[in-house]
Every structure is written in structure tokens, then in C-alpha cells.
Design an enzyme around this catalytic site. Structure first.
Site, mmCIF file in Angstrom:
data_model
loop_
_atom_site.group_PDB
_atom_site.id
_atom_site.type_symbol
_atom_site.label_atom_id
_atom_site.label_comp_id
_atom_site.label_asym_id
_atom_site.label_seq_id
_atom_site.Cartn_x
_atom_site.Cartn_y
_atom_site.Cartn_z
ATOM 1 N N ASP A 81 43.921 27.527 49.024
ATOM 2 C CA ASP A 81 43.402 26.157 49.124
ATOM 3 C C ASP A 81 43.912 25.543 50.431
ATOM 4 O O ASP A 81 44.771 24.674 50.447
ATOM 5 C CB ASP A 81 43.856 25.334 47.921
ATOM 6 C CG ASP A 81 43.128 23.995 47.838
ATOM 7 O OD1 ASP A 81 42.135 23.815 48.571
ATOM 8 O OD2 ASP A 81 43.559 23.129 47.062
ATOM 9 N N PHE A 82 43.358 26.026 51.527
ATOM 10 C CA PHE A 82 43.807 25.647 52.872
ATOM 11 C C PHE A 82 43.022 24.419 53.309
ATOM 12 O O PHE A 82 41.992 24.521 53.985
ATOM 13 C CB PHE A 82 43.581 26.809 53.836
ATOM 14 C CG PHE A 82 44.374 26.732 55.106
ATOM 15 C CD1 PHE A 82 45.376 27.646 55.374
ATOM 16 C CD2 PHE A 82 44.118 25.748 56.044
ATOM 17 C CE1 PHE A 82 46.104 27.595 56.558
ATOM 18 C CE2 PHE A 82 44.836 25.680 57.231
ATOM 19 C CZ PHE A 82 45.826 26.601 57.481
#
Length: 283
Positions: free
Chosen positions: A70-71
Site C-alpha cells: 500500500d505505497f
């Protein structure tokens, strides 16, 4: 350096809240992209530089190559001008297994990539390249080119394209974009040009008023910019029609560049041992 510092933690087990772990970390500011775009390019470059340090660490961590699934900007905070990751819940050290290259397909909203499948049955560098491309699409493409010094744009374009294209020069990209502050200062020196305008030097002097606003500025009520030397300050003053003088301070930015106030007049000059004023000479 790349993650929030852990000061302590407390494990609590009670009837009301079973199996609860509370952590105490250093405080950071939420990452607001619109606000960042209003800061100086030098500050945005510092944020990108800290992000590269994070990418390099994730690619060579003691656990192996780590990817942040979840960048997104909401997973990061700003601490003393540096970018740090605050949420590692979605971090993974598992490289995807494969039997052929088609199994190593990475899909993003704007483009897709297919990586080679190694003889060990793992997609080569998938974790690292996923992090790189997410850094490109969420950070570099917005923060680096915007209002960058003109002389640095070819180098910045090369860096941004290297992350966005996943070409074979990604390792060179790390070397280009992983400098010490002294090298960063050399980068900013490239925008210095000679100027022919005449200015009168007034040592130990300051102009307390006569402010005007400029963008980007380190001061919200005036025009406070960073320069490499007097020549660059003269060039900046010449570029603003309202600028009639500037004041060198003894303050510097993180790269060692000097902070300078630009003024629209020099009618009232007061003594100040820590500053030097330059007044434009008129015919």
C-alpha cells in the site's frame, strides 16, 4: 532513518481490551501533496532524496527485498523535512513465484510490466521495481520537475524516466539520486549565472520593511529565497521588476545555500551585524 523512530511500547491484556499493543513513536506531519507543491524545489528535492534512501533500504534490508503493498502518500509523514514511512502493516518480503515470464506481470493504472522469471522460480526484483514505480507515480513525477532549476531539468528527466520506464539503468538511477548533501549542493550550484547589474554593498545592514511576496518563498509575508552566492542573488533580483535590493542573512538551508531577503526599496536601512545589504544602483 527511513521509518518513524520507536520510543517505546506497552502490551495490555485485560477483559475489556484483550491483546492490545500500544506503540509510542516520534511525531510527524501528515503528507499533503498540494501543500508540498507550494514549497521550494530544494525542500521537495530533500523529500525525494529521503524517499530514495528508503527505497534503497527496502531493496537491501536484512530481511531481503521488501515491498510496500500500500505505497501511497497517506502511509508517510514528514519529520524535520525528511520523508518517513509510518505504516508497515502491508510490507511483504515474499517475491512472487513463477514458472514463466508471463507469471511476472505487474499491472498499474497507467502502464504494465513483465519481469523475467528466474531459474529459482521467482520474479526477479519484483518487490524493488514495484516500490520504484509507485514512488515514480505518487511522488517523483509531481515533486521533481515542478519549478526545478532549468539547468537541472535534463538530469531530472533522466532520473524520472528511469523510474517510470523500469529500464536497465535503475541501478544507475540510485547512484544519480543517492548523493550526500555536498553533492546536492553542487547540483544547485549549476543554476548560477553571471550578472552585469551594478549593486552597492552595505555591510552590517538590514532593510526591515519593503517586502513583497514571491513564489516559492521560505517566508509567507516576504520574498525569502536560497542562493549559492551573490551572483545568483543578483540574477534573482534582476528577474523581479519590483526588486530594488536584497539582504544576505547568516542562515542556510539543508544543502548549505544562503537565505536571502529580496526587497522592493531601500529607503530605511538599519544596522545589523549579521546581515549584508545590496542596493541596486540606478542611473
Amino acid at each position: 532513518l527511513c521509518c518513524l523512530q520507536l520510543y517505546g511500547y506497552c502490551y495490555q491484556d485485560s477483559n475489556d481490551i484483550p491483546d492490545t499493543l500500544t506503540t509510542i513513536t516520534e511525531l510527524g506531519s501528515p503528507l499533503e501533496m498540494i501543500q508540498l507543491l507550494q514549497t521550494s524545489w530544494e525542500d521537495r528535492f530533500r523529500i525525494c532524496l529521503s524517499l530514495v534512501r528508503l527505497l534503497h533500504y527496502l531493496a537491501h534490508s536484512p530481511l531481503g527485498s521488501v515491498t510496500l503493498l500500500d505505497f501511497r502518500p497517506r502511509q508517510f509523514v514528514i519529520v524535520d523535512g525528511e520523508l518517513k514511512v509510518t505504516d508497515l502493516d502491508d510490507a511483504s518480503v515474499e517475491e512472487s513465484s513463477c514458472t514463466s515470464n508471463s507469471d511476472c506481470f505487474m499491472e498499474f493504472p497507467a502502464r504494465n510490466f513483465t519481469l523475467p522469471c528466474s531459474v529459482e522460480g521467482r520474479c526477479q526484483s519484483m518487490n524493488e521495481k514495484r516500490n520504484l514505480y509507485n514512488a515514480y507515480r505518487f511522488f517523483f513525477t509531481y515533486l521533481l520537475p515542478h519549478s526545478a532549476p532549468s539547468s537541472l531539468r535534463p538530469l531530472l528527466d533522466k532520473i524520472v524516466n528511469a523510474t517510470g520506464n523500469h529500464n536497465k539503468h535503475n541501478k544507475a538511477y540510485y547512484l544519480l539520486f543517492y548523493p550526500s548533501p555536498s553533492v546536492s549542493s553542487e547540483f544547485t550550484q549549476k543554476c548560477v549565472k553571471s550578472a552585469n547589474t551594478q549593486y552597492r554593498r552595505v555591510p552590517e545592514a538590514f532593510i526591515p520593511d519593503e517586502n513583497y511576496r514571491c513564489w516559492p518563498s521560505y517566508h509567507h509575508k516576504g520574498c525569502l529565497l536560497s542562493v549559492f552566492d551573490v551572483n545568483e542573488a543578483i540574477e534573482i533580483c534582476d528577474s523581479y521588476s519590483q526588486c530594488k535590493a536584497f539582504v544576505l542573512t547568516n542562515q542556510t538551508t539543508w544543502t548549505g545555500r544562503q537565505l536571502v531577503f529580496f526587497k522592493m526599496a531601500s529607503n530605511h536601512i538599519v544596522p545589523d551585524p549579521d546581515k549584508i545589504t545590496y542596493v541596486k544602483v540606478t542611473d
